[in-house]
Design an enzyme around this catalytic site. Structure first.
Site, PDB file in Angstrom:
ATOM      1  N   ASP A  30      18.060  12.289  -6.575  1.00 29.22           N
ATOM      2  CA  ASP A  30      17.601  11.766  -5.290  1.00 29.22           C
ATOM      3  C   ASP A  30      18.765  11.882  -4.313  1.00 29.22           C
ATOM      4  O   ASP A  30      19.920  11.716  -4.695  1.00 29.22           O
ATOM      5  CB  ASP A  30      17.154  10.304  -5.421  1.00 29.22           C
ATOM      6  CG  ASP A  30      16.160   9.926  -4.351  1.00 29.22           C
ATOM      7  OD1 ASP A  30      14.979   9.688  -4.681  1.00 29.22           O
ATOM      8  OD2 ASP A  30      16.552   9.906  -3.153  1.00 29.22           O
ATOM      9  N   LYS A  35      19.928   4.421  -4.044  1.00 26.72           N
ATOM     10  CA  LYS A  35      18.886   4.441  -5.080  1.00 26.72           C
ATOM     11  C   LYS A  35      19.470   4.915  -6.404  1.00 26.72           C
ATOM     12  O   LYS A  35      19.209   4.341  -7.460  1.00 26.72           O
ATOM     13  CB  LYS A  35      17.785   5.425  -4.672  1.00 26.72           C
ATOM     14  CG  LYS A  35      16.474   4.794  -4.331  1.00 26.72           C
ATOM     15  CD  LYS A  35      15.499   5.911  -4.015  1.00 26.72           C
ATOM     16  CE  LYS A  35      14.103   5.432  -3.884  1.00 26.72           C
ATOM     17  NZ  LYS A  35      13.165   6.532  -3.656  1.00 26.72           N
ATOM     18  N   THR A 121       1.944  15.810  -4.017  1.00 31.93           N
ATOM     19  CA  THR A 121       0.589  16.185  -3.593  1.00 31.93           C
ATOM     20  C   THR A 121       0.696  17.072  -2.365  1.00 31.93           C
ATOM     21  O   THR A 121       1.102  16.615  -1.296  1.00 31.93           O
ATOM     22  CB  THR A 121      -0.232  14.920  -3.288  1.00 31.93           C
ATOM     23  OG1 THR A 121      -0.248  14.134  -4.475  1.00 31.93           O
ATOM     24  CG2 THR A 121      -1.649  15.263  -2.884  1.00 31.93           C
ATOM     25  N   ARG A 154      -1.614   5.767 -11.360  1.00 35.70           N
ATOM     26  CA  ARG A 154      -1.897   4.676 -10.432  1.00 35.70           C
ATOM     27  C   ARG A 154      -0.706   3.731 -10.373  1.00 35.70           C
ATOM     28  O   ARG A 154      -0.094   3.459 -11.412  1.00 35.70           O
ATOM     29  CB  ARG A 154      -3.110   3.855 -10.900  1.00 35.70           C
ATOM     30  CG  ARG A 154      -4.416   4.566 -10.733  1.00 35.70           C
ATOM     31  CD  ARG A 154      -5.484   3.935 -11.584  1.00 35.70           C
ATOM     32  NE  ARG A 154      -5.194   4.079 -13.006  1.00 35.70           N
ATOM     33  CZ  ARG A 154      -5.984   3.640 -13.990  1.00 35.70           C
ATOM     34  NH1 ARG A 154      -7.085   2.993 -13.697  1.00 35.70           N
ATOM     35  NH2 ARG A 154      -5.661   3.817 -15.253  1.00 35.70           N
ATOM     36  N   GLU A 155      -0.411   3.228  -9.185  1.00 37.61           N
ATOM     37  CA  GLU A 155       0.655   2.240  -9.071  1.00 37.61           C
ATOM     38  C   GLU A 155       0.256   1.008  -9.862  1.00 37.61           C
ATOM     39  O   GLU A 155      -0.917   0.655  -9.933  1.00 37.61           O
ATOM     40  CB  GLU A 155       0.866   1.853  -7.604  1.00 37.61           C
ATOM     41  CG  GLU A 155       1.552   2.942  -6.839  1.00 37.61           C
ATOM     42  CD  GLU A 155       1.786   2.552  -5.388  1.00 37.61           C
ATOM     43  OE1 GLU A 155       1.924   1.349  -5.095  1.00 37.61           O
ATOM     44  OE2 GLU A 155       1.833   3.471  -4.553  1.00 37.61           O
ATOM     45  N   LYS A 204      -6.499  17.886  -7.458  1.00 38.27           N
ATOM     46  CA  LYS A 204      -5.890  16.603  -7.069  1.00 38.27           C
ATOM     47  C   LYS A 204      -6.616  15.997  -5.858  1.00 38.27           C
ATOM     48  O   LYS A 204      -7.045  14.847  -5.872  1.00 38.27           O
ATOM     49  CB  LYS A 204      -4.408  16.830  -6.770  1.00 38.27           C
ATOM     50  CG  LYS A 204      -3.711  15.695  -6.069  1.00 38.27           C
ATOM     51  CD  LYS A 204      -3.467  14.524  -6.974  1.00 38.27           C
ATOM     52  CE  LYS A 204      -2.881  13.378  -6.172  1.00 38.27           C
ATOM     53  NZ  LYS A 204      -2.279  12.365  -6.965  1.00 38.27           N
ATOM     54  N   CYS A 260      -2.065   6.918  -1.390  1.00 40.15           N
ATOM     55  CA  CYS A 260      -2.749   8.185  -1.707  1.00 40.15           C
ATOM     56  C   CYS A 260      -4.080   8.396  -0.997  1.00 40.15           C
ATOM     57  O   CYS A 260      -4.251   9.371  -0.280  1.00 40.15           O
ATOM     58  CB  CYS A 260      -2.973   8.277  -3.213  1.00 40.15           C
ATOM     59  SG  CYS A 260      -1.443   8.510  -4.106  1.00 40.15           S
ATOM     60  N   ARG A 327       1.781  -0.019   1.757  1.00 38.50           N
ATOM     61  CA  ARG A 327       1.310   1.150   2.502  1.00 38.50           C
ATOM     62  C   ARG A 327      -0.212   1.092   2.663  1.00 38.50           C
ATOM     63  O   ARG A 327      -0.935   0.961   1.692  1.00 38.50           O
ATOM     64  CB  ARG A 327       1.742   2.442   1.797  1.00 38.50           C
ATOM     65  CG  ARG A 327       3.213   2.732   2.037  1.00 38.50           C
ATOM     66  CD  ARG A 327       3.674   3.951   1.302  1.00 38.50           C
ATOM     67  NE  ARG A 327       3.821   3.693  -0.122  1.00 38.50           N
ATOM     68  CZ  ARG A 327       4.232   4.607  -0.999  1.00 38.50           C
ATOM     69  NH1 ARG A 327       4.515   5.817  -0.587  1.00 38.50           N
ATOM     70  NH2 ARG A 327       4.348   4.308  -2.278  1.00 38.50           N
TER      71      ARG A 327
END
Ligand code: UDX
Length: 436
Positions: A30, A35, A121, A154-155, A204, A260, A327
């Site tokens: 990253d 981070k 994505t 999925r989160e 997707k 998403c 979000r």
């Protein structure tokens, strides 16, 4: 296998730690030094059950490293995953800036054959685009393959989903690259589908937009239920037993949010426009979704006879339970609508309150649901955290000024709520039970 994963967001980090757990040598890269430092100390920058355990185990056993040095990580790897963000631009198109930047940096670091895997994505056609970019910016003649391997996690259950995906989609232009990626996923023993690049990229979007469509469909039906005196939870149950329909993603509520669905629906509409293929069906999905929070607030307004001077307790702020992610959370729009009309908001969320406070510092942030309800004219359930399902409703009622409970996710049994002395209003459910 030596792997490099670029980007340590939900997708990149979880992919990296899971591949390390499966026995590969993984470097997660990253550009954000803070981070990387945090990760090196064994802590996760995202709220996701199980991730820190996997970070700890991977580092302890020497298979997992974190770095800001992309070039070195690429040189040491056979497979490079691109898992950086592609947020929405105002046009609805995904912003490919980070993908482009990473592709150029990969190009500059190449020292032999590599497989570059797109996990971000990205719109159909991006695999070819990334291959062209890398070929153009590579220092010497290079041998690379680009693979599309979309992520469906999925989160909140990202680790589980990554170990147990319903399917693994591998879009490639040749067998050599496809087989290598299959080998990487083989230990999971899950169904794999090999396709061309464009089909994998569309799988997707087509999947996420279909799930969004299911949600908007049931929300549209919920409006009809409200008018016709039916209960959408029963309608959904009756539909869900049909195996061709399935029970999942038929919960009417405040609409879909998160990182998403809203972005992917907008992106597929925009892709349709580019190919002169009208995605009117998805415009309707968006329209229904946008209307849900507005409709919810108008129910509160109508019941209370206006919002000015009223106090509303919001239970749940995160876009869904088990995450601190805000979000496209419906709480944001609902708070904006309520405060604009002069209501006072008292809010509680088990994980996302701190983040919400930076958006709305003027609200009262409660210690728990009962504290939020203190003196409130109405309680509005926005996110269905488990801890809200078993609230002591009598205790809740006792601290409220007026007895209204607006259930934005239909988690309560209306009869039980009414028995506690509250007036119940859900989504797509009758105001009063039908007399037998
Ligand atoms: C989604 C997809 O499920 C996942 O496959 C993809 O990789 C990323 O997007 P996520 O955004 O983490 O995952 O959450 P998900 O659990 O799918 O929920 C998305 C939104 O839909 C939430 O706001 C949720 O509240 C809402 N939802 C979901 C409904 O309103 N009703 C439902 O029946 C299901």
């Amino acid at each position: 296998m030596n792997i490099c994963v670029v980007g340590t967001g939900y997708v990149g980090l979880v992919t990296g730690v899971v591949f390390a757990d499966l026995g590969n040598e993984v470097v997660c890269v990253d550009k954000d030094e803070r981070k990387v430092e945090l990760l090196r100390s064994g802590r996760s920058p995202i709220y996701e059950p199980g991730v820190e355990e996997l970070i700890g185990r991977g580092m302890e056993e020497g298979r997992l490293r974190f770095s800001t040095d992309l070039a070195r990580a690429v040189r040491e790897s056979e497979v490079v995953f691109i898992a950086v963000g592609t947020p929405s631009l105002p046009s609805g198109d995904p912003d490919m800036g980070q993908v482009e930047q990473v592709a150029r940096e990969i190009a500059g670091a190449l020292n032999g054959y590599k497989i570059i895997v797109n996990k971000s994505t990205v719109p159909v056609g991006s695999g070819n685009y990334v291959r062209d970019l890398i070929t153009r910016y590579a220092a010497a003649d290079v041998d690379i393959d680009v693979v599309s391997n979309p992520e469906f996690l999925r989160e909140g259950q990202a680790v589980y989903d990554t170990f147990n995906p319903d399917r693994i989609v591998i879009g490639a232009t040749n067998q050599r690259a496809a087989m290598k990626i299959m080998e990487l996923y083989a230990p999971l023993e899950r169904p794999m589908l090999m396709t061309d690049l464009a089909s994998a990229e569309l799988i997707k979007y087509a999947s996420n937009c279909f799930l969004a469509l299911k949600i908007s469909y049931i929300n549209a039906i919920s409006r009809l239920c409200e008018k016709a005196g039916a209960d959408v939870t029963l309608v959904a149950k009756g539909m869900g037993y049909d195996q061709r329909i399935g029970a999942a993603f038929l919960q009417a509520g405040l609409g879909y949010g998160g990182s998403c669905f809203p972005k992917d629906v907008a992106a597929l509409i925009s892709t349709g426009d580019k190919y002169e293929c009208d995605m009117g069906i998805l415009r309707s999905v968006q329209k229904v979704n946008d209307a849900q929070p507005v409709h919810f607030v108008s129910k509160i307004r109508d019941t209370l006879g206006g919002l000015k001077g009223k106090t509303i307790a919001l239970l749940g702020l995160a876009f869904k339970p088990n995450t601190d992610d805000l979000r496209d959370a419906k709480s944001i729009e609902i708070t904006a609508l309520l405060t604009k009309e002069g209501a006072t908001v008292r809010a509680f969320d088990p994980a996302a309150a701190e983040r919400f406070e930076s958006l709305y510092p003027q609200l009262y942030y409660a210690a728990n649901a009962y504290d939020a309800a203190e003196g409130a004219d109405a309680v509005a359930l926005v996110t269905e955290w488990n801890e809200f399902k078993q609230l002591n409703l009598e205790r809740l009622r006792a601290v409220m000024r007026q007895p209204y409970l607006f259930d934005g996710r239909n988690i309560y049994n209306p009869a039980r709520v009414r028995a506690a002395g509250l007036v119940y209003e859900g989504i797509g459910r009758p105001r009063e039970p039908e007399r037998a």
